[in-house]
Motif scaffolding. Sequence first.
Motif, mmCIF file in Angstrom:
data_model
loop_
_atom_site.group_PDB
_atom_site.id
_atom_site.type_symbol
_atom_site.label_atom_id
_atom_site.label_comp_id
_atom_site.label_asym_id
_atom_site.label_seq_id
_atom_site.Cartn_x
_atom_site.Cartn_y
_atom_site.Cartn_z
ATOM 1 N N GLU A 1 8.213 7.346 10.922
ATOM 2 C CA GLU A 1 9.454 6.750 10.204
ATOM 3 C C GLU A 1 9.196 5.395 9.313
ATOM 4 N N TYR A 2 9.708 5.558 8.062
ATOM 5 C CA TYR A 2 9.616 4.408 7.170
ATOM 6 C C TYR A 2 11.256 3.776 6.815
ATOM 7 N N GLU A 3 11.263 2.447 7.071
ATOM 8 C CA GLU A 3 12.509 1.735 6.610
ATOM 9 C C GLU A 3 12.491 1.230 5.010
ATOM 10 N N ILE A 4 13.440 1.706 4.238
ATOM 11 C CA ILE A 4 13.335 1.683 3.062
ATOM 12 C C ILE A 4 14.513 0.831 2.438
ATOM 13 N N GLN A 5 14.661 0.467 1.352
ATOM 14 C CA GLN A 5 15.797 -0.482 0.814
ATOM 15 C C GLN A 5 16.964 0.520 0.535
ATOM 16 N N ILE B 1 13.992 7.402 -4.887
ATOM 17 C CA ILE B 1 13.777 6.085 -4.071
ATOM 18 C C ILE B 1 12.481 5.538 -4.104
ATOM 19 N N THR B 2 12.398 4.384 -4.481
ATOM 20 C CA THR B 2 11.103 3.477 -4.209
ATOM 21 C C THR B 2 10.638 3.230 -2.952
ATOM 22 N N ALA B 3 9.544 3.771 -2.660
ATOM 23 C CA ALA B 3 8.886 3.630 -1.393
ATOM 24 C C ALA B 3 7.387 4.019 -1.286
#
Length: 163
Positions: free
Chosen positions: A133-137, A104-106
Amino acid sequence: MENIEGKAWKFRDCIDTDVIIAGRYLRTFNPQDLADHVMEAEDPEFAQKVDKGDIIVGGWNFGCGSSREQAPVAIKAAGVSVIIAKSFARIFYRNAINIGLPVITADIEVDEGDILEVNITDGIIKNKTTNTEYEIQPLDPTMLEILECGGVVNQYIQEKGGK
């Protein structure tokens, strides 16, 4: 895919494939033999400390260097469930997906030892230690299908009816 939960292991920018698995260990095709030496150049005890389900968090350009497929194999065989990094070398990224290792790219903030929960289907990373919390693609459906099958070879076998 189900949520992935594990302890974070933090690594610097530009972790190359020679750091992930040194060339002197490439005489074997046994994944466990590779896992016994994974990340040895960066942390000589990593292979003994990492637990099944743990998560690697890297910086920029994770997996750069040679295109050796043994690098993601060694990581997966060591029990790492997912790699999160600010960016990946393209060939490493694809090799990881091809063997069923989620990448995962983040850009997330974690300390080593934090407990992370990753939902790659919905695109959410939770740091349960800091309650962040992080929203990722979310991953592309094709890549999710490959991961759910356990890699591209398993996907091919399943598509051909197990033949």
